[in-house]
Design an enzyme around this catalytic site. Structure first.
Site, PDB file in Angstrom:
ATOM      1  N   ASP A 153       9.492 -16.637  43.856  1.00 40.94           N
ATOM      2  CA  ASP A 153       8.971 -15.680  43.209  1.00 40.94           C
ATOM      3  C   ASP A 153       8.397 -14.503  43.845  1.00 40.94           C
ATOM      4  O   ASP A 153       8.104 -13.508  43.158  1.00 40.94           O
ATOM      5  CB  ASP A 153       7.428 -16.588  42.584  1.00 40.94           C
ATOM      6  CG  ASP A 153       7.383 -16.758  41.102  1.00 40.94           C
ATOM      7  OD1 ASP A 153       8.181 -16.129  40.517  1.00 40.94           O
ATOM      8  OD2 ASP A 153       6.499 -17.605  40.825  1.00 40.94           O
ATOM      9  N   GLY A 338       1.661 -17.816  29.105  1.00 39.80           N
ATOM     10  CA  GLY A 338       1.104 -18.609  27.961  1.00 39.80           C
ATOM     11  C   GLY A 338       0.133 -17.865  27.078  1.00 39.80           C
ATOM     12  O   GLY A 338       0.237 -17.967  25.831  1.00 39.80           O
TER      13      GLY A 338
END
Length: 426
Positions: A153, A338
């Protein structure tokens, strides 16, 4: 390096209480299945296994005892065996949150790499232990015919300028590797690529991406079509910095931790728990870090839920302004993650007050669009919603490494690992 059209790339994204996974056909990276094992470490038979096919059809939906990561890994391998796909797996791509300063490219999971990552656990004790354990488990369970590739990441943010990366700390501390790394890089890479597909403008675009979820961050990037370069980001040395998140406090005055140590006698473990597990939306609301539940609580008149949402939106709005400043302007704002993808209410509140940047959205579009523009097509400043897909980014990286058989920072051990997998695959 992957030679049979029916071979699979398995993508694994592990957390402390869940494992998300997906299978892609190696020839064209078409999705074969995806799923999640949730509730790992919970009471007996409370774990949930949900697997869907390429068209969203449910393949497996059951409760099971997932006592720990090992039990979950065994169940996934057992399902692959029962479904006839275990022998098709030729490579596994793993999401690794923290790569430190050494790992900035997709890397073969050799024994030396695993040792190196184990030394970084104190920088990310929330994610790395589970991720390392998962890699080791799947290496043992799948055997020598399968190559494991680690995708970091932190890698996307390797282009951040030194001035953005450097903390105001003594050189003796900075020499320990204390700097801004940034996270959610796999998500930012996907969003930048997808935005380039949706927006064919070939000119330079100053873009801020807001990855809003239980973990939340922003990234300022300069984008040319599908290619992007990270300029600044909100998370720092660990994923606990930046925005207020589901359970993480985000940025704090360092004096707060000194105060807690002096007045309450908190040690490092207690402070980490307060900052990473009991803070954020959960700490403010005194109930939960789940935005959906907070919005329901607000509708029912819960003032603490209302405050938590207001703090979250304020921080997101403030950081959008900061990222725009790092770019010396803004052309595109993208919501993902999300919350960013699914909550029109949160998007609307975050956008309130950003008109001075020329950012405006059309409310009917905000409520209806699942992917695409939520601002006017003719506006020079555009606002987008783009659902993220970290799994496909990992699958693409795995495919590139295997086709190349090498990468910039590979070692002789990694070359031998790939070659051994090829030899044992016949």
């Amino acid at each position: 390096m992957i030679r049979r059209a029916r071979d699979l790339i398995l993508v694994v994204n592990s957390g402390s209480s869940s494992i998300k996974f997906a299978g892609y056909q190696s020839a064209d990276l078409a999705l074969v299945f995806q799923g999640e094992m949730a509730g790992i470490g919970g009471p007996e038979e409370t774990g949930q296994i949900l697997i869907t096919g390429s068209q969203g059809e449910i393949i497996c939906d059951q409760q099971a005892a997932l006592n720990d990561i090992s039990a979950a890994a065994h169940r996934l391998v057992q399902w692959l065996k029962e479904s006839g796909m275990l022998g098709r797996v030729r490579a596994v791509g793993h999401r690794i949150v923290h790569g430190g300063v050494s790992y900035q490219n997709a890397t073969v999971a050799t024994s030396q790499v695993i040792k190196d990552l184990s030394r970084l656990v104190d920088r990310d004790p929330v994610h790395l232990p589970a991720e390392i354990k998962t890699v080791e488990l799947f290496r043992d369970l799948l055997g020598r015919s399968v190559v494991h590739i680690l995708c970091f990441d932190t890698a996307f943010h390797r282009t951040i300028p030194v001035a953005s990366r450097t903390y105001g700390l003594p050189l003796s501390v900075r020499r320990l590797g204390v700097q801004r790394f940034g996270f959610h890089g796999l998500s930012y890479q996907y969003v930048s690529q997808r935005l380039g597909e949706l927006d064919r403008d070939a000119t330079e675009r100053k873009t801020v991406v807001a990855h809003l979820g239980s973990g939340a961050s922003l990234c300022a990037m300069v984008r040319y079509g599908e290619t992007a370069r990270s300029i600044d980001t909100t998370m720092g040395f660990t994923p606990a910095g930046g925005l207020v998140m589901g359970q993480r406090s985000g940025d704090l005055d360092p004096g707060v931790l000194v105060y807690l140590a002096r007045t309450l006698g908190m040690d490092a473990h207690e402070m980490r728990r307060a900052v990473e597990f009991e803070g954020g939306l959960k700490g403010i609301s005194q109930k939960t870090g789940d935005m959906k539940i907070l919005l329901e609580g607000e509708a029912a008149g819960d003032k603490q839920c209302t405050l938590a949402i207001a703090v979250f939106c304020h921080h997101a709005r403030r950081w959008i302004g900061a990222m725009a400043a790092s770019l010396d302007g803004i052309d595109d704002l993208v919501f993902t993650g999300g919350i960013g993808e699914k909550s029109a209410v949160v998007r609307q509140r975050v956008m309130t007050g950003l008109g001075y940047l020329g950012l405006h959205m059309i409310e009917p579009r905000n409520k209806q669009v699942r992917e695409g523009l939520i601002s006017s097509e003719i506006s020079p400043k555009r606002v987008w919603v783009i659902p993220t897909n970290e799994q496909i980014v990992i699958a693409e990286a795995v495919q590139r490494v295997l086709e190349k058989g090498d990468q910039d920072d590979s070692t002789s051990e990694s070359k031998r690992t790939i070659q051994a997998a090829i030899e044992n695959s016949d």
